[in-house]
Design an enzyme around this catalytic site. Structure first.
Site, PDB file in Angstrom:
ATOM      1  CE  LYS A 241       9.764 -34.734 -28.578  1.00 24.24           C
ATOM      2  NZ  LYS A 241      10.602 -35.056 -27.405  1.00 24.24           N
TER       3      LYS A 241
HETATM    4  O1  G3P Z   1       9.885 -35.832 -23.752  1.00 23.27           O
HETATM    5  C1  G3P Z   1       9.740 -34.713 -22.913  1.00 23.27           C
HETATM    6  C2  G3P Z   1      10.436 -34.954 -21.616  1.00 23.27           C
HETATM    7  O2  G3P Z   1      11.808 -35.220 -21.850  1.00 23.27           O
HETATM    8  C3  G3P Z   1      10.292 -33.790 -20.669  1.00 23.27           C
HETATM    9  O3  G3P Z   1      10.437 -34.315 -19.394  1.00 23.27           O
HETATM   10  O4  G3P Z   1      10.826 -34.250 -16.938  1.00 23.27           O
HETATM   11  O5  G3P Z   1      11.904 -32.515 -18.471  1.00 23.27           O
HETATM   12  O6  G3P Z   1       9.430 -32.479 -18.043  1.00 23.27           O
HETATM   13  P1  G3P Z   1      10.673 -33.340 -18.142  1.00 23.27           P
END
Ligand code: G3P
Length: 217
Positions: A83
């Site tokens: 990634k």
């Molecule tokens: O894979 C990306 C994800 O973990 C981000 O999620 O809720 O932190 O925006 P969030």
């Protein structure tokens, strides 16, 4: 649509994997921090647990070091997806690593133009963040739809990996749009099954089974 689980919590992955609900896993530095575990150790454990792609994110910001980190991560297992962030250095690392035969997931995507660049750099996956766009009163799902249109217009093989999923509606809406993959926290995936009419209907069936003494075994 493929379901990836967005966590580094191994037991939570195992629980959904046993249900056949895991086509892959995504992690990032924040999820690794939350796990409290060594990135190489926990990533290896996850790769051994699931068959699909397991995204592990580089920590560097310069292309040369990202490439070195990506090569080291790729050696963990055949199902590693490296990634990298959506920066010019990230795209350079993406190009080099994909040319070497690695799976690369380009993350932190917030615009269609960024997604177009990632596809041209040969990304295996693009990770547009729906929830974080919603957080600033933009429409995260519109980005998924725009990328779907653009990729289909030109036959790009990069898979849309819808990320930053916060609700079950995000999942069903991504499916309607045609995202290739969603990655969501275990709790959001598990909450997909809930519906009050299912509970009510089952209660009624069970009451009739009891009152009519219906028995099969
Ligand atoms: O894979 C990306 C994800 O973990 C981000 O999620 O809720 O932190 O925006 P969030």
């Amino acid at each position: 649509m493929k379901f990836f689980v967005d966590t580094a919590d191994v037991p939570a992955i195992a629980e959904l994997n046993d249900l056949g609900m895991v086509d892959g896993v995504t992690t990032n530095p924040s999820l690794i921090k939350k796990s409290g575990r060594d990135i190489l150790e926990v990533t290896k454990e996850i790769c051994d647990l699931v068959d699909g792609p397991v995204s592990a994110e580089v920590t560097a910001t310069d292309a040369e070091t990202m490439i070195a980190e990506g090569r080291k991560l790729a050696k963990i297992a055949d199902n590693i997806a490296v990634k990298v962030p959506l920066t010019w250095d990230g795209l350079k690392a993406c190009k080099v690593l994909t040319d070497e035969g690695n799976i690369v997931n380009v993350t932190l995507c917030f615009s269609a133009n960024q997604a177009l660049l990632a596809a041209k750099a040969g990304a295996s996956f693009i990770s547009p963040f729906i929830g974080r766009l919603d957080d600033i009163n933009l429409e995260g799902l519109d980005l998924i739809a725009d990328i779907r249109t653009i990729y289909d217009n030109y036959g790009y093989e990069t898979e849309i990996l819808a990320a930053s999923i916060r609700t079950v509606n995000h999942i069903s809406d991504c499916a309607k749009i045609g995202a290739d993959v969603i990655t969501a926290p275990p709790a959001v995936i598990k909450s997909m099954i809930a519906h009050p009419l299912t509970d009510k209907g089952l209660d009624a069936f069970l009451a009739d089974i009891k009152s009519a003494n219906i028995s099969i075994l």
